[in-house]
Design a protein around this motif. Structure first.
Motif, short mmCIF file in Angstrom:
data_model
loop_
_atom_site.label_atom_id
_atom_site.label_comp_id
_atom_site.label_asym_id
_atom_site.label_seq_id
_atom_site.Cartn_x
_atom_site.Cartn_y
_atom_site.Cartn_z
N LEU A 154 0.82 -1.20 0.00
CA LEU A 154 0.00 0.00 0.00
C LEU A 154 0.87 1.27 0.00
O LEU A 154 0.51 2.27 -0.62
CB LEU A 154 -0.94 0.00 1.21
CG LEU A 154 -2.12 -0.96 1.11
CD1 LEU A 154 -2.88 -1.01 2.42
CD2 LEU A 154 -3.06 -0.56 -0.02
N GLY A 155 2.00 1.20 0.69
CA GLY A 155 2.92 2.32 0.67
C GLY A 155 3.40 2.61 -0.75
O GLY A 155 3.47 3.76 -1.19
N LYS A 156 3.70 1.53 -1.47
CA LYS A 156 4.14 1.67 -2.85
C LYS A 156 3.01 2.19 -3.73
O LYS A 156 3.22 3.08 -4.58
CB LYS A 156 4.64 0.32 -3.37
CG LYS A 156 5.22 0.36 -4.78
CD LYS A 156 5.75 -1.01 -5.18
CE LYS A 156 6.35 -0.99 -6.59
NZ LYS A 156 6.84 -2.32 -6.99
N TYR A 157 1.80 1.68 -3.51
CA TYR A 157 0.65 2.08 -4.35
C TYR A 157 0.32 3.57 -4.15
O TYR A 157 0.06 4.29 -5.12
CB TYR A 157 -0.56 1.23 -4.00
CG TYR A 157 -1.79 1.54 -4.82
CD1 TYR A 157 -1.92 1.07 -6.13
CD2 TYR A 157 -2.83 2.32 -4.30
CE1 TYR A 157 -3.04 1.37 -6.91
CE2 TYR A 157 -3.95 2.62 -5.06
CZ TYR A 157 -4.04 2.14 -6.36
OH TYR A 157 -5.15 2.45 -7.12
N PHE A 158 0.32 4.01 -2.90
CA PHE A 158 -0.04 5.40 -2.61
C PHE A 158 1.17 6.35 -2.62
O PHE A 158 1.01 7.55 -2.40
CB PHE A 158 -0.74 5.49 -1.25
CG PHE A 158 -2.14 4.96 -1.25
CD1 PHE A 158 -3.12 5.53 -2.03
CD2 PHE A 158 -2.47 3.86 -0.46
CE1 PHE A 158 -4.42 5.04 -2.04
CE2 PHE A 158 -3.77 3.37 -0.45
CZ PHE A 158 -4.75 3.96 -1.24
N GLU A 159 2.37 5.78 -2.83
CA GLU A 159 3.62 6.56 -2.84
C GLU A 159 3.81 7.29 -1.51
O GLU A 159 4.06 8.50 -1.45
CB GLU A 159 3.64 7.55 -4.01
CG GLU A 159 3.64 6.86 -5.37
CD GLU A 159 3.76 7.82 -6.54
OE1 GLU A 159 3.68 9.05 -6.31
OE2 GLU A 159 3.96 7.36 -7.68
N ILE A 160 3.66 6.52 -0.43
CA ILE A 160 3.87 7.03 0.92
C ILE A 160 4.77 6.06 1.67
O ILE A 160 5.08 4.97 1.17
CB ILE A 160 2.54 7.19 1.69
CG1 ILE A 160 1.85 5.82 1.80
CG2 ILE A 160 1.63 8.23 1.02
CD1 ILE A 160 0.68 5.80 2.74
N GLU A 183 -11.17 -1.51 8.44
CA GLU A 183 -10.37 -0.94 9.53
C GLU A 183 -9.07 -0.31 9.04
O GLU A 183 -8.26 0.14 9.85
CB GLU A 183 -10.05 -2.04 10.56
CG GLU A 183 -11.27 -2.67 11.20
CD GLU A 183 -12.09 -1.65 11.98
OE1 GLU A 183 -11.48 -0.83 12.70
OE2 GLU A 183 -13.33 -1.66 11.86
N LEU A 184 -8.88 -0.28 7.72
CA LEU A 184 -7.60 0.18 7.20
C LEU A 184 -7.59 1.68 6.98
O LEU A 184 -8.57 2.25 6.47
CB LEU A 184 -7.29 -0.55 5.89
CG LEU A 184 -5.83 -0.44 5.43
CD1 LEU A 184 -5.31 -1.79 4.97
CD2 LEU A 184 -5.70 0.56 4.29
N SER A 185 -6.50 2.34 7.35
CA SER A 185 -6.39 3.78 7.19
C SER A 185 -4.97 4.17 6.85
O SER A 185 -4.02 3.41 7.07
CB SER A 185 -6.85 4.50 8.46
OG SER A 185 -5.98 4.17 9.55
N ILE A 186 -4.84 5.38 6.31
CA ILE A 186 -3.53 5.97 6.08
C ILE A 186 -3.39 7.06 7.14
O ILE A 186 -4.09 8.08 7.09
CB ILE A 186 -3.42 6.59 4.67
CG1 ILE A 186 -3.86 5.58 3.60
CG2 ILE A 186 -1.99 7.08 4.43
CD1 ILE A 186 -3.03 4.32 3.54
N ILE A 200 -6.81 9.24 -6.16
CA ILE A 200 -6.14 7.99 -6.49
C ILE A 200 -7.22 6.91 -6.66
O ILE A 200 -8.12 6.80 -5.84
CB ILE A 200 -5.16 7.57 -5.38
CG1 ILE A 200 -4.08 8.66 -5.21
CG2 ILE A 200 -4.50 6.23 -5.70
CD1 ILE A 200 -3.19 8.45 -3.99
N GLU A 201 -7.11 6.14 -7.71
CA GLU A 201 -8.12 5.12 -7.98
C GLU A 201 -8.21 4.13 -6.83
O GLU A 201 -7.19 3.61 -6.36
CB GLU A 201 -7.78 4.38 -9.29
CG GLU A 201 -8.81 3.32 -9.66
CD GLU A 201 -8.46 2.59 -10.96
OE1 GLU A 201 -9.20 1.66 -11.32
OE2 GLU A 201 -7.45 2.94 -11.60
N TRP A 202 -9.44 3.86 -6.38
CA TRP A 202 -9.64 2.88 -5.31
C TRP A 202 -11.03 2.28 -5.42
O TRP A 202 -12.02 2.99 -5.36
CB TRP A 202 -9.46 3.52 -3.93
CG TRP A 202 -9.43 2.49 -2.84
CD1 TRP A 202 -10.46 2.09 -2.05
CD2 TRP A 202 -8.31 1.69 -2.48
NE1 TRP A 202 -10.05 1.09 -1.20
CE2 TRP A 202 -8.72 0.83 -1.44
CE3 TRP A 202 -6.99 1.62 -2.92
CZ2 TRP A 202 -7.88 -0.09 -0.84
CZ3 TRP A 202 -6.14 0.70 -2.33
CH2 TRP A 202 -6.59 -0.14 -1.29
#
Length: 223
Positions: A154-160, A183-186, A200-202
């Motif tokens: 997810l870090g790679k996908y969102f570039e974070i 339950e997932l969050s950034i 960002i596409e989701w």
């Protein structure tokens, strides 16, 4: 004083010993493997680098040398081969475990047993039964690795930075595992809101692709 024994000196066992040495959490590390020559090589390598870390006695040991361990980390057993699932290893690794778990339990009756070998959830339960220990002193590594893989992807996908991803993979460490998307969050922002905020596409398809990549990561590594 903290004595930690590692049963199995393969890639995971040797890396675990290295991490423990680096973190300085043990005053004594015992490394044991059915192939003691292999284990000796790992021990020598660790000893040669130990002068750069906190004081720690590192040695090659028999099962008897693990006596009075505070923690015993079990990485022994047959590893997956290409085309095998973790569940294919149940019978093989149970037959290995039943030969040494009762001995370990007798030698270190107050220890914590940490099971890493696959299939980890089943083997953790088998270790609990074979050792006779209370359930709070037999721990499986579970989906910790899968969760780390999820955060990385997810870090790679969102570039974070993946460390900003808050969420878990639950269930079995295996093909039936699942991501708790609700339950997932950034940070403290729900993943769907985060994706909308940054355009960002989701969607469900994206979730399915990421969950599949997490689940199949081990097969890719093995191949």
């Amino acid at each position: 004083m903290s004595k930690i024994s590692i049963i199995g000196a393969g890639s995971i066992g040797a890396t675990t010993a290295f991490a423990l040495l680096q973190k300085g959490v043990a005053t004594e590390i015992i490394l044991n493997d059915i192939n003691q020559e292999k284990a000796l090589g790992e021990v020598l390598d660790l000893i040669h680098g130990s002068s750069l870390c906190k004081p720690c006695k590192i040695s090659l040991g028999t099962l008897e040398d693990t006596a009075n361990s505070d923690i015993i980390i079990i990485t022994a057993g047959l590893a997956q081969k290409p085309g095998e699932t973790r569940l294919d290893l149940v019978d093989k690794n149970y037959n290995i475990f039943k030969n040494f778990i009762p001995t370990l339990a007798n030698l270190s009756p107050n220890s914590i047993l940490l099971v890493v070998s696959n299939p980890v959830d089943i083997l953790a339960y088998m270790t609990y039964k074979l050792s006779g220990f209370p359930k709070n002193r037999v721990i499986g590594s579970g989906t910790v690795l899968d969760t780390a893989r999820l955060r990385s992807l997810l870090g790679k996908y969102f570039e974070i930075d993946g460390r900003n991803v808050e969420g878990y993979v639950l269930g079995e460490h295996g093909d039936s595992e699942f991501v708790a998307w609700s339950e997932l969050s950034i940070g403290n922002i729900p993943v769907k809101s985060f994706s909308e905020q940054f355009n960002i596409e989701w969607d469900k398809e994206t979730e399915n692709v990421i969950a599949t990549d997490v689940k199949n990561a081990a097969y890719e590594v093995i191949n």
